[in-house]
Scaffold this motif. Structure first.
Motif, short mmCIF file in Angstrom:
data_model
loop_
_atom_site.label_atom_id
_atom_site.label_comp_id
_atom_site.label_asym_id
_atom_site.label_seq_id
_atom_site.Cartn_x
_atom_site.Cartn_y
_atom_site.Cartn_z
N ARG A 122 0.84 -1.20 0.00
CA ARG A 122 0.00 0.00 0.00
C ARG A 122 0.88 1.25 0.00
O ARG A 122 1.73 1.41 0.89
CB ARG A 122 -0.92 0.01 1.22
CG ARG A 122 -1.89 1.18 1.26
CD ARG A 122 -2.67 1.15 2.55
NE ARG A 122 -3.51 -0.01 2.64
CZ ARG A 122 -4.79 -0.07 2.22
NH1 ARG A 122 -5.34 1.01 1.68
NH2 ARG A 122 -5.49 -1.16 2.32
N VAL A 123 0.71 2.10 -0.99
CA VAL A 123 1.47 3.34 -1.07
C VAL A 123 0.50 4.49 -1.32
O VAL A 123 -0.53 4.31 -1.98
CB VAL A 123 2.52 3.31 -2.21
CG1 VAL A 123 3.56 2.25 -1.95
CG2 VAL A 123 1.86 3.07 -3.57
N PRO A 124 0.78 5.67 -0.78
CA PRO A 124 -0.13 6.81 -1.01
C PRO A 124 -0.09 7.26 -2.46
O PRO A 124 0.96 7.23 -3.10
CB PRO A 124 0.43 7.89 -0.08
CG PRO A 124 1.86 7.52 0.13
CD PRO A 124 1.92 6.03 0.09
N MET A 125 -1.23 7.66 -2.98
CA MET A 125 -1.32 8.17 -4.34
C MET A 125 -0.67 9.55 -4.39
O MET A 125 -0.88 10.37 -3.51
CB MET A 125 -2.79 8.25 -4.77
CG MET A 125 -3.00 8.65 -6.22
SD MET A 125 -4.76 8.72 -6.69
CE MET A 125 -5.22 7.00 -6.64
N THR A 126 0.13 9.80 -5.42
CA THR A 126 0.75 11.12 -5.56
C THR A 126 -0.33 12.15 -5.85
O THR A 126 -1.40 11.84 -6.38
CB THR A 126 1.78 11.13 -6.70
OG1 THR A 126 1.10 10.89 -7.95
CG2 THR A 126 2.84 10.06 -6.50
N ARG A 127 -0.03 13.39 -5.51
CA ARG A 127 -1.00 14.47 -5.77
C ARG A 127 -1.30 14.60 -7.25
O ARG A 127 -2.44 14.86 -7.65
CB ARG A 127 -0.45 15.79 -5.24
CG ARG A 127 -0.44 15.91 -3.74
CD ARG A 127 0.13 17.24 -3.31
NE ARG A 127 -0.72 18.34 -3.73
CZ ARG A 127 -1.64 18.91 -2.97
NH1 ARG A 127 -1.83 18.48 -1.74
NH2 ARG A 127 -2.37 19.91 -3.41
#
Length: 415
Positions: free
Chosen positions: A187-192
């Motif tokens: 799980r990785v945060p979505m880039t802006r």
């Protein structure tokens, strides 16, 4: 003296940014104009550079924090880098008595005197690469460490990790190994940037009466023209290569002159007709899809178009595209054929009214003058806002592009 590190001034179209990566840690030495931190916005990644030499102080905005224009991110202690060696001297001196029993042959090293251990060039190289100068065997006069000794130590350091597993087989064997078929997740945060692209794509499909029409173009003449003149073109235009995209941009701008509604946009209850063609060229980057804009593309030559696209491509790969370069645009062209796509339905980039999709060129059997011949064919797709563009206009616009490409002389003769 502390110098504040602040976020850049964001343009009106960008509300805030996210601290993406700190390239230095508190206490690290920094040099003037050295990259310290990246700020990711909805459109581009902005680089914040050091304003002076010194040491990075406290970090106020950690990675992942949302920041506004000119918000404080951290500070630099000016001149701190020069003071660091002096601060370390007392500690070295205090350690000297404990080393009194060391052999008299190496008094300089025991005292921690780096000037006696190595030459200035060797010290600098060792510091930049994280090498402890005292641990390097010197081959210079009186055992001094030379720059070549440090280079050898760096190479040895690089090769050490690769040799480590072989030296400790038991540790390797004890390491957990993922069994075949394990259902792993990451799980990785979505880039802006990707989040903003997703938001705009959903917005376009929700707020627009979008429709796609298709056609196909015989690329025989364009390919022959390119093959005949590509070497002379590159030589005449200082290394700029002749590709297919410039022909499509040129054909599209000519068609936009004839069908101004395709180049228009909706603003509330008004239709805005643009007397210029700012053509966005979709470019894929590691951070997501970006669309830099060729301003006044209708006035550009094939060489200027190709040069502009090449520059945008390099900037996209390096993450150097500016917000201004991706702002605006009255029409967009995307080339899925670069990745082998045969057919797609591109999504319009609001507030634009249409987008042209190029695809892969394939050799296909075609009926020409009653005979079956093999021709290089490409499918074209035009997605458009049906609120602004009628089906007849969209189809005729696409046919115009097809005719211009199948007979490139039309572009020169304006027919």
């Amino acid at each position: 003296m502390a110098i504040e590190i602040k976020a850049p001034s964001f343009p009106e179209s960008v509300a805030d940014g996210t601290v993406a990566t700190w390239h230095k840690k508190p206490g690290d030495a920094v040099k003037r104009d050295e990259l310290i931190v990246d700020i990711e916005t909805d459109k581009v990644v902005l680089e914040v550079l050091a304003e002076a030499d010194g040491v990075l102080g406290a970090i106020v905005a950690e990675e992942g924090a949302t920041v506004l224009s000119n918000q404080l991110l951290g500070s630099i202690e000016e001149g701190g880098a020069a003071a660091a060696p002096a601060a370390a001297a007392p500690a070295s001196a205090a350690a000297a008595p404990a080393q009194a029993a060391a052999p008299a042959a190496a008094p300089a090293a025991a005292a921690g005197d780096e000037d006696a251990i190595g030459a200035p060039a060797a010290r600098k190289l060792a510091e930049e690469n994280g090498i402890n100068l005292a641990s390097v065997k010197g081959t210079g006069k009186d055992g001094r460490v030379t720059k070549e000794d440090v280079v050898a130590a760096i190479e040895a350091k690089k090769s050490a990790p690769a040799a480590a597993p072989a030296a400790k087989p038991s540790a390797t064997a004890a390491a957990p190994v993922a069994a075949a078929g394990d259902r792993t997740e990451k799980r990785v945060p979505m880039t802006r940037l990707r989040a903003k692209v997703a938001e705009r794509l959903v917005e376009a499909q929700s707020n627009m009466a979008m429709l796609t029409t298709f056609n196909e173009v015989d690329m025989t003449e364009v390919m022959a023209l390119r093959s005949k003149y590509k070497d002379l073109f590159e030589k005449s235009h200082n290394g700029v290569r002749l590709g297919f995209m410039s022909f499509f941009v040129k054909a599209a701008t000519e068609a936009l002159k004839r069908f101004p509604a395709v180049n228009a946009s909706i603003d509330g209850s008004d239709i805005v007709y643009h007397g210029y063609a700012d053509v966005g060229v979709a470019v894929s980057s590691d951070r997501g899809l970006v669309v830099p804009v060729l301003r006044n593309a209708e006035q550009m030559s094939l060489a200027e178009i190709e040069g502009g696209i090449a520059t945008f491509g390099k900037k996209a790969r390096d993450g150097k595209l500016s917000i201004d370069e991706m702002t605006g645009g009255t029409f967009t062209i995307t080339n899925g054929g670069t990745f082998g796509s045969m057919m797609s339905t591109p999504i319009v980039n609001p507030p634009q009214a249409a987008i042209l999709g190029m695809h892969n060129i394939l050799q296909r059997p075609m009926a020409i003058n009653g005979q079956v011949v093999i021709r290089p064919m490409m499918y074209l797709a035009l997605s458009y806002d049906h609120r602004l563009i009628d089906g007849k206009e969209a189809v005729t616009f696409l046919v115009t592009i097809k005719n211009l490409l199948e007979d490139p002389a039309r572009l020169l003769l304006d027919i």
